[in-house]
Design a protein around this motif. Structure first.
Motif, PDB file in Angstrom:
ATOM      1  N   LYS A  83       0.829  -1.200   0.000  1.00  0.00           N
ATOM      2  CA  LYS A  83       0.000   0.000   0.000  1.00  0.00           C
ATOM      3  C   LYS A  83       0.862   1.247   0.000  1.00  0.00           C
ATOM      4  N   LYS A  84       0.237   2.347  -0.383  1.00  0.00           N
ATOM      5  CA  LYS A  84       0.953   3.595  -0.615  1.00  0.00           C
ATOM      6  C   LYS A  84       1.519   4.229   0.663  1.00  0.00           C
ATOM      7  N   ASP A  85       0.770   4.260   1.751  1.00  0.00           N
ATOM      8  CA  ASP A  85       1.168   5.001   2.947  1.00  0.00           C
ATOM      9  C   ASP A  85       2.072   4.224   3.898  1.00  0.00           C
ATOM     10  N   PHE A  86       2.431   3.014   3.564  1.00  0.00           N
ATOM     11  CA  PHE A  86       3.268   2.199   4.443  1.00  0.00           C
ATOM     12  C   PHE A  86       4.728   2.306   4.027  1.00  0.00           C
ATOM     13  N   ILE A  87       5.601   2.331   5.022  1.00  0.00           N
ATOM     14  CA  ILE A  87       7.038   2.383   4.760  1.00  0.00           C
ATOM     15  C   ILE A  87       7.570   0.962   4.804  1.00  0.00           C
ATOM     16  N   GLN A  88       8.277   0.580   3.760  1.00  0.00           N
ATOM     17  CA  GLN A  88       8.829  -0.767   3.646  1.00  0.00           C
ATOM     18  C   GLN A  88      10.342  -0.712   3.829  1.00  0.00           C
ATOM     19  N   PRO A  89      10.980  -1.824   4.124  1.00  0.00           N
ATOM     20  CA  PRO A  89      12.442  -1.830   4.285  1.00  0.00           C
ATOM     21  C   PRO A  89      13.129  -1.248   3.049  1.00  0.00           C
TER      22      PRO A  89
END
Length: 164
Positions: free
Chosen positions: A119-125
């Protein structure tokens, strides 16, 4: 209106002094009035011709002196590494079907971290949290956040929020 006796006496005394000074006074009273007399001008010219001698007592005194201590510089061959303050703390953990969403905060703003969310608003590694900090990895028991300077790597433990 009746005027007290002490006021009448002081009024008569003041009036008599003014009359005496006007008619019988010397020329030094003219210097006080602001109009210089001829003798005052001559005296001023003579004072100007005298040499001016100054001594240390004529100087203005420094009421608030500033004392400075000599600064000794330390010479060290090793460069000083300034550690960046770590602003983040764990705010919450959200577990749903197959996703684990971690919420971190700096006290004013919240970020949602997720390793397998698209999803757009999530920060991933690998993404930047702030311009100074980057999310390095999300593990089952901790989150690793690295400073962009590359010198500092911090770890946030998730042990306190585990659900059994």
């Amino acid at each position: 209106m009746k005027i007290p006796l002490y006021l009448k006496v002081s009024l008569v005394f003041t009036l008599s002094l003014v009359v005496w000074a006007q008619f019988f006074g010397d020329d030094s009273a003219g210097a006080l009035s602001g109009t210089p007399t001829r003798s005052a001008v001559a005296q001023k010219v003579q004072e100007d011709k005298k040499p001016v001698v100054r001594d240390e007592s004529d100087e203005l005194a420094d009421l608030f002196p500033v004392y400075t201590l000599p600064v000794e510089e330390e010479t060290s061959a090793a460069p000083v590494v300034q550690e960046v303050a770590f602003p983040f703390q764990l705010a919450g953990l959200w577990l749903s079907d197959s996703e684990k969403i971690i919420i971190i905060t700096d006290g004013t703003r919240n970020w949602l971290l997720c390793s397998n969310c698209g999803k757009k608003d999530f920060i991933q590694p690998g993404d930047l949290i702030t311009p100074d900090w980057k999310l390095q990895a999300i593990e089952p028991d901790h989150v690793t956040i690295k400073a962009m300077s590359g010198q500092v790597e911090k770890r946030i433990d998730l042990n306190s929020l585990k659900i059994k």
